[in-house]
Design an enzyme around this catalytic site. Structure first.
Site, PDB file in Angstrom:
ATOM      1  N   LYS A  81       0.842  -1.362  -0.003  1.00 11.89           N
ATOM      2  CA  LYS A  81       0.105   0.080   0.036  1.00 11.89           C
ATOM      3  C   LYS A  81       0.830   1.266  -0.048  1.00 11.89           C
ATOM      4  O   LYS A  81       0.282   2.247  -0.150  1.00 11.89           O
ATOM      5  CB  LYS A  81      -0.941   0.063   1.345  1.00 11.89           C
ATOM      6  CG  LYS A  81      -0.369   0.067   2.532  1.00 11.89           C
ATOM      7  CD  LYS A  81      -1.388  -0.032   3.788  1.00 11.89           C
ATOM      8  CE  LYS A  81      -0.772   0.248   4.904  1.00 11.89           C
ATOM      9  NZ  LYS A  81      -0.166   1.385   5.332  1.00 11.89           N
ATOM     10  N   ASP A  82       2.086   1.113   0.344  1.00 10.49           N
ATOM     11  CA  ASP A  82       2.998   2.451   0.197  1.00 10.49           C
ATOM     12  C   ASP A  82       3.615   2.463  -1.194  1.00 10.49           C
ATOM     13  O   ASP A  82       4.351   3.584  -1.392  1.00 10.49           O
ATOM     14  CB  ASP A  82       4.433   2.308   1.259  1.00 10.49           C
ATOM     15  CG  ASP A  82       3.804   2.243   2.704  1.00 10.49           C
ATOM     16  OD1 ASP A  82       2.585   2.708   2.919  1.00 10.49           O
ATOM     17  OD2 ASP A  82       4.581   1.687   3.642  1.00 10.49           O
ATOM     18  N   CYS A 130      -1.451  10.599  -2.196  1.00 10.80           N
ATOM     19  CA  CYS A 130      -1.917  10.713  -0.846  1.00 10.80           C
ATOM     20  C   CYS A 130      -2.826  12.066  -0.899  1.00 10.80           C
ATOM     21  O   CYS A 130      -3.442  12.350   0.058  1.00 10.80           O
ATOM     22  CB  CYS A 130      -0.842  11.114   0.075  1.00 10.80           C
ATOM     23  SG  CYS A 130       0.230   9.668   0.443  1.00 10.80           S
ATOM     24  N   ARG A 153      -7.655   8.541   2.832  1.00 14.92           N
ATOM     25  CA  ARG A 153      -8.752   7.699   2.758  1.00 14.92           C
ATOM     26  C   ARG A 153      -9.396   7.155   3.885  1.00 14.92           C
ATOM     27  O   ARG A 153     -10.817   7.321   3.932  1.00 14.92           O
ATOM     28  CB  ARG A 153      -8.240   6.242   2.157  1.00 14.92           C
ATOM     29  CG  ARG A 153      -9.218   4.862   1.976  1.00 14.92           C
ATOM     30  CD  ARG A 153      -8.722   3.859   1.547  1.00 14.92           C
ATOM     31  NE  ARG A 153      -7.641   3.384   2.381  1.00 14.92           N
ATOM     32  CZ  ARG A 153      -7.830   2.548   3.628  1.00 14.92           C
ATOM     33  NH1 ARG A 153      -9.263   2.521   4.012  1.00 14.92           N
ATOM     34  NH2 ARG A 153      -7.007   1.968   4.346  1.00 14.92           N
ATOM     35  N   ARG A 154      -8.840   6.937   4.886  1.00 11.48           N
ATOM     36  CA  ARG A 154      -9.569   6.435   6.129  1.00 11.48           C
ATOM     37  C   ARG A 154     -10.207   7.551   6.639  1.00 11.48           C
ATOM     38  O   ARG A 154     -11.401   7.535   7.251  1.00 11.48           O
ATOM     39  CB  ARG A 154      -8.548   5.982   7.396  1.00 11.48           C
ATOM     40  CG  ARG A 154      -7.963   4.595   7.091  1.00 11.48           C
ATOM     41  CD  ARG A 154      -6.919   4.093   7.846  1.00 11.48           C
ATOM     42  NE  ARG A 154      -6.393   2.813   7.529  1.00 11.48           N
ATOM     43  CZ  ARG A 154      -5.350   2.550   7.643  1.00 11.48           C
ATOM     44  NH1 ARG A 154      -4.230   3.214   8.309  1.00 11.48           N
ATOM     45  NH2 ARG A 154      -4.750   1.237   7.430  1.00 11.48           N
ATOM     46  N   ARG A 198       0.414  10.673  12.870  1.00 13.13           N
ATOM     47  CA  ARG A 198       1.376   9.899  12.280  1.00 13.13           C
ATOM     48  C   ARG A 198       2.187   9.126  13.329  1.00 13.13           C
ATOM     49  O   ARG A 198       2.056   9.226  14.351  1.00 13.13           O
ATOM     50  CB  ARG A 198       2.155  10.612  11.318  1.00 13.13           C
ATOM     51  CG  ARG A 198       1.568  11.272   9.994  1.00 13.13           C
ATOM     52  CD  ARG A 198       2.404  11.562   8.870  1.00 13.13           C
ATOM     53  NE  ARG A 198       3.407  10.508   8.500  1.00 13.13           N
ATOM     54  CZ  ARG A 198       4.461  10.889   8.096  1.00 13.13           C
ATOM     55  NH1 ARG A 198       5.199  12.098   7.770  1.00 13.13           N
ATOM     56  NH2 ARG A 198       5.365  10.057   7.602  1.00 13.13           N
ATOM     57  N   ARG A 245       1.517   5.178  17.733  1.00 15.73           N
ATOM     58  CA  ARG A 245       0.180   5.472  17.401  1.00 15.73           C
ATOM     59  C   ARG A 245      -0.630   4.720  18.599  1.00 15.73           C
ATOM     60  O   ARG A 245      -1.792   5.443  19.289  1.00 15.73           O
ATOM     61  CB  ARG A 245      -0.482   5.153  16.146  1.00 15.73           C
ATOM     62  CG  ARG A 245       0.292   5.695  14.907  1.00 15.73           C
ATOM     63  CD  ARG A 245      -0.486   5.423  13.689  1.00 15.73           C
ATOM     64  NE  ARG A 245       0.283   5.785  12.640  1.00 15.73           N
ATOM     65  CZ  ARG A 245      -0.018   5.853  11.251  1.00 15.73           C
ATOM     66  NH1 ARG A 245      -1.437   5.682  11.026  1.00 15.73           N
ATOM     67  NH2 ARG A 245       0.857   5.890  10.498  1.00 15.73           N
TER      68      ARG A 245
END
Length: 324
Positions: free
Chosen positions: A97-98, A255, A145-146, A163, A169
């Site tokens: 996904k990166d 992004c 997206r989230r 981040r 987190r």
């Protein structure tokens, strides 16, 4: 005991230095070592034939801004790709996904191993689901997206930038900087933290990032079909990810664009859901489709075409509404 084939140079593996990246790279390091004839349970043998080289990326260094403000998701890969192009490493292990939709000339995604669970995980200090959060609760995420998907479901939420690596987190959640956070379930599982989520997000209702849960083994183009590379490939995962990344490319995914895509195989049928949203979550554009891939000589191409087609349909309908 297996030994490294005569004349086989060590395969140098590049990866980021985060705990999750090292866990993922370690998994692949043992797989690569085994493919080279080493005992994957012998740490000394593994390190000798497939040494791990840690590379710090710009995305790791800059933690106080969204990726879109400093150059996008490629900042998690650029320094590692430079090392590949310079010949300092022979492959890189990334979270799929990166990976940007387009790669530098001379490099390729040579192998995609079996995928972990692709779902997003909901973590909080109490509530079980996003719907259970109180009015105006703080949701921490660094993912556009989230953010958009959550605001689509709960427009009252206060979405704040959060981040950092997984431990950071989790610590911020525990310290009360957010009432809930969203993380990739695959990363939690790979870190042995799969028990922490309160619930998991249905990937058909809120598709995860294209390629989420999968790893990308990046090499120079000339090395893409070496025997140890071929040993890492998972066919079903490769086909599903090809569809999702087709949508990513069609939507010029970065992004700055909230994009979700979820593909899965049912027998010989590949099914795909793609969605893109306005950053504030008010607008959502979705397409679903499927294609038969069981008898195809090149199922990846068909999968990519499916993703491209759905992505282009969304782009035509949405226009600039989905770009931050």
């Amino acid at each position: 005991m297996p030994t490294q084939p005569a004349g086989q140079a060590p395969v140098r593996i590049g990866a980021r230095g985060s705990k999750l990246s090292l866990a993922q790279a370690g998994m692949m390091q043992r797989r690569i070592a085994e493919a080279l004839g080493a005992d994957p349970l012998d740490a000394a043998q593994v390190e000798r034939v497939a040494p791990l080289i840690v590379i710090t990326t710009t995305g790791d260094r800059v933690q106080d801004r969204r990726l879109l403000e400093i150059g996008g998701k490629g900042l998690f890969t650029k320094e590692i790709e430079d090392a590949l192009l310079d010949g300092r490493i022979d492959c890189a292990v990334h979270s799929m996904k990166d990976m940007p939709g387009e790669l530098p000339q001379g490099l390729c995604i040579a192998a995609i191993p079996e995928r972990e669970d692709p779902r997003d995980a909901f973590l909080s200090r109490g509530p079980e689901t996003l719907e259970d959060l109180t009015q105006g609760a703080i949701l921490g995420t660094a993912s556009l997206r989230r953010q958009a998907q959550s605001l689509h479901r709960r427009p009252d939420l206060d979405v704040q930038l959060l981040r950092g690596n997984v431990d950071t987190r989790l610590a911020k959640l525990e310290a009360g900087e957010a009432d809930a956070i969203l993380l990739a379930y695959s990363g939690l599982r790979r870190l042995g933290l799969g028990h922490l989520p309160k619930s998991l997000i249905d990937p058909k209702l809120a598709p995860p990032a294209p390629g989420q849960g999968a790893l990308a083994i990046e090499t120079r183009v000339a090395d893409r079909d070496l025997p140890w590379v071929q040993a890492l490939r998972c066919h079903p995962t490769t086909v599903a990810v090809a569809a999702e990344r087709g949508a990513l490319v069609a939507l010029e995914g970065s992004c700055r664009t909230p994009i979700g895509a979820h593909a899965w195989l049912e027998g010989g049928t590949l099914k795909l859901i793609v969605e893109a949203l306005s950053p504030d979550g008010r607008l959502r554009f979705r397409r679903e489709g499927q294609t038969e891939v069981a008898q195809l000589a090149a199922p990846e191409a068909s999968a990519r075409d499916l993703g491209m087609g759905l992505g282009l349909a969304i782009r035509a309908e949405a226009g600039d509404a989905i770009v931050l």
